[in-house]
Design an enzyme around this catalytic site. Structure first.
Site, mmCIF file in Angstrom:
data_model
loop_
_atom_site.group_PDB
_atom_site.id
_atom_site.type_symbol
_atom_site.label_atom_id
_atom_site.label_comp_id
_atom_site.label_asym_id
_atom_site.label_seq_id
_atom_site.Cartn_x
_atom_site.Cartn_y
_atom_site.Cartn_z
ATOM 1 N N MET A 79 0.804 -1.172 -0.004
ATOM 2 C CA MET A 79 0.025 0.180 0.044
ATOM 3 C C MET A 79 0.746 1.388 0.041
ATOM 4 S SD MET A 79 -3.211 -0.803 2.572
ATOM 5 C CE MET A 79 -2.382 -1.989 3.595
ATOM 6 N N GLN A 125 7.664 -4.687 -4.395
ATOM 7 C CA GLN A 125 6.721 -4.495 -5.486
ATOM 8 C C GLN A 125 7.323 -3.194 -6.405
ATOM 9 O OE1 GLN A 125 2.993 -2.720 -5.544
ATOM 10 N NE2 GLN A 125 2.122 -4.554 -6.092
ATOM 11 N N CYS A 137 -2.713 -1.374 -10.010
ATOM 12 C CA CYS A 137 -2.978 -0.149 -9.591
ATOM 13 C C CYS A 137 -3.993 0.746 -10.550
ATOM 14 C CB CYS A 137 -1.724 0.831 -9.431
ATOM 15 S SG CYS A 137 -2.046 2.331 -8.929
HETATM 16 C C1 LIG Z 1 -3.819 3.654 0.507
HETATM 17 C C2 LIG Z 1 -3.762 2.477 -0.465
HETATM 18 C C3 LIG Z 1 -2.289 2.342 -1.315
HETATM 19 C C4 LIG Z 1 -2.370 1.145 -2.193
HETATM 20 N N1 LIG Z 1 -1.106 1.132 -2.837
HETATM 21 C C5 LIG Z 1 -0.756 0.079 -3.504
HETATM 22 C C6 LIG Z 1 0.392 -0.417 -4.134
HETATM 23 O O1 LIG Z 1 1.409 0.410 -3.881
HETATM 24 N N2 LIG Z 1 0.280 -1.635 -4.902
HETATM 25 C C7 LIG Z 1 -0.502 -2.494 -5.020
HETATM 26 O O2 LIG Z 1 -0.499 -3.483 -5.684
HETATM 27 N N3 LIG Z 1 -1.722 -2.078 -4.463
HETATM 28 C C8 LIG Z 1 -1.959 -0.791 -3.539
HETATM 29 N N4 LIG Z 1 -3.247 -0.885 -3.036
HETATM 30 C C9 LIG Z 1 -4.247 -1.915 -3.486
HETATM 31 C C10 LIG Z 1 -4.066 -2.791 -2.275
HETATM 32 O O3 LIG Z 1 -2.933 -3.636 -2.140
HETATM 33 C C11 LIG Z 1 -5.157 -3.954 -2.188
HETATM 34 O O4 LIG Z 1 -5.280 -4.581 -3.271
HETATM 35 C C12 LIG Z 1 -6.782 -3.201 -1.946
HETATM 36 O O5 LIG Z 1 -6.768 -2.257 -1.188
HETATM 37 C C13 LIG Z 1 -7.565 -4.242 -1.869
HETATM 38 O O6 LIG Z 1 -7.644 -5.043 -0.619
HETATM 39 P P1 LIG Z 1 -8.175 -4.601 0.732
HETATM 40 O O7 LIG Z 1 -9.742 -4.640 0.658
HETATM 41 O O8 LIG Z 1 -7.594 -5.637 1.576
HETATM 42 O O9 LIG Z 1 -7.683 -3.299 1.429
HETATM 43 C C14 LIG Z 1 -3.478 0.293 -2.352
HETATM 44 C C15 LIG Z 1 -4.719 0.449 -1.506
HETATM 45 C C16 LIG Z 1 -4.423 1.236 -0.685
HETATM 46 C C17 LIG Z 1 -5.858 1.448 0.115
#
Ligand SMILES: Cc1cc2nc3c(=O)[nH]c(=O)nc-3n(C[C@H](O)[C@H](O)[C@H](O)COP(=O)(O)O)c2cc1C
Length: 335
Positions: free
Chosen positions: A22, A76, A106
């Site tokens: 994230m 990543q 993303c």
């Molecule tokens: C603040 C934030 C930053 C994120 N940054 C990335 C990232 O750098 N790389 C990535 O693959 N996904 C990123 N995501 C997506 C998360 O890895 C994840 O796929 C998404 O939040 C869904 O999972 P969750 O419902 O458990 O949050 C980000 C999500 C959030 C909320």
């Protein structure tokens, strides 16, 4: 019985519960906090722009920092140029990563505009070229993280996963949302289940796993080898321990609200120790607090006051003020 561990080639991930990458969140202090609590079998950096890494940009290099005991640990990267991504993967390996992941999920305009992130799901030939170059550059496992597709009409994660595996990818994380869903959409796990059917490498399911019931349901519906948890871990850093306990039929840990707020305060100190600029600390602290304060007594007031805070001293005063107003706290509810 659901699985409780998995291997990405020779890298053991146990328990099979993974902290999602994230941006602005999964820096070293945050990952230390999660590891300190336990229950998490693999941690990822936030995505690192490959072009900046290849150019040895100081901020990008700092994102590779890890601790000797943060094992296994993955880096990543995102980008669109095969040669640059290969360089970035090599640097990640040289900096001690156990696994390198390519971001294909993303949805942000900034990332997609340059054909990185989820836009690669619409350019499978480019994705294949990138993965081939990365695979040739490193000896450690290579993985990808993708969404279920670009939009409802193109849920192509199953075909794309086969292509990724044919290029040497050794595990795949699939978020049930499409790019068009952004962070909304109606939860459906069938595309992840289809990926599980199609490929022989471990598939990790992602999206809205926030507690034991959602974890067990996601594993059951998808047949995935493990789970990747993002916002649920920011809201509740004990979520891994809670789910791990459920996988073993044990009760969840009980965490008081006072302990949660003490952790939030400790985390602010850890950010201050890590980042030289108050601006960076404040931004990161607000990003975490938005989720972390959910479920506390008086959570709206605390959240709003932190998010409106103009300085570190001010946000710290709000955290300490909450602590002083709530000397005896009820346990935080775990699902
Ligand atoms: C603040 C934030 C930053 C994120 N940054 C990335 C990232 O750098 N790389 C990535 O693959 N996904 C990123 N995501 C997506 C998360 O890895 C994840 O796929 C998404 O939040 C869904 O999972 P969750 O419902 O458990 O949050 C980000 C999500 C959030 C909320």
């Amino acid at each position: 019985m659901p699985p409780t561990s998995l291997h990405i080639r020779d890298v053991l991930v146990t328990p099979n519960l993974v902290l999602a990458p994230m941006e602005g969140v999964t820096d070293l202090p945050f990952r230390r906090m999660i590891r300190g609590i336990g229950g998490c079998g693999l941690t990822w950096t936030e995505f690192v722009p490959a072009s900046q890494l290849a150019a040895e940009n100081r901020r990008a290099l700092a994102m590779l920092a890890t601790d000797p005991d943060e094992r296994p640990f993955g880096i990543q990267v995102y980008g669109r140029e095969p040669a640059i991504l290969a360089d970035a993967a090599r640097m990640a390996q040289d900096h001690g990563a156990d696994i390198v992941d390519l971001n294909m999920g993303c949805p942000s305009k900034k990332v997609c505009a340059h054909s990185g992130g989820s836009s690669l799901m619409r350019e499978p030939l480019l994705a294949a070229r990138i993965l081939r170059a990365m695979r040739a550059a490193i000896t450690i496992p290579l993985t990808v993280k993708m969404r279920s597709g670009w939009d409802a009409g193109s849920r192509n994660a199953p075909e794309l996963s086969e292509l990724c595996v044919s290029e040497g990818v050794e595990a795949i994380t699939v978020h049930w949302r499409t790019r068009a869903d952004l962070y909304g959409g109606e939860r459906r796990l069938d595309t992840i289940a289809e990926v599980v059917d199609r490929v022989r490498v471990p598939v990790l399911a992602n999206g809205d796993v926030v507690d034991a019931p959602s974890a067990l349901d996601t594993l059951r519906q998808t047949g995935a080898a493990g789970l990747v948890i993002g916002r649920g871990a920011v809201r509740d850093p004990w979520v891994f321990r809670t789910i791990e306990a459920a996988l073993h039929g044990q009760p969840a840990p009980v965490v008081t609200q006072a302990r949660r707020v003490a952790l939030l305060h400790e985390f602010l100190d850890a950010l201050r120790a890590r980042f030289p600029s108050d601006h960076a600390v404040l931004g990161r602290f607000k990003k975490i607090s938005k989720y972390f304060t959910e479920g506390l007594d008086d959570d709206g007031a605390l959240r709003t006051s932190i998010l409106r805070g103009q300085s570190l001293a001010e946000v710290e005063a709000h955290v300490l003020g909450w602590r002083d107003r709530n000397p005896v706290c009820a346990p935080h509810a775990h699902g």
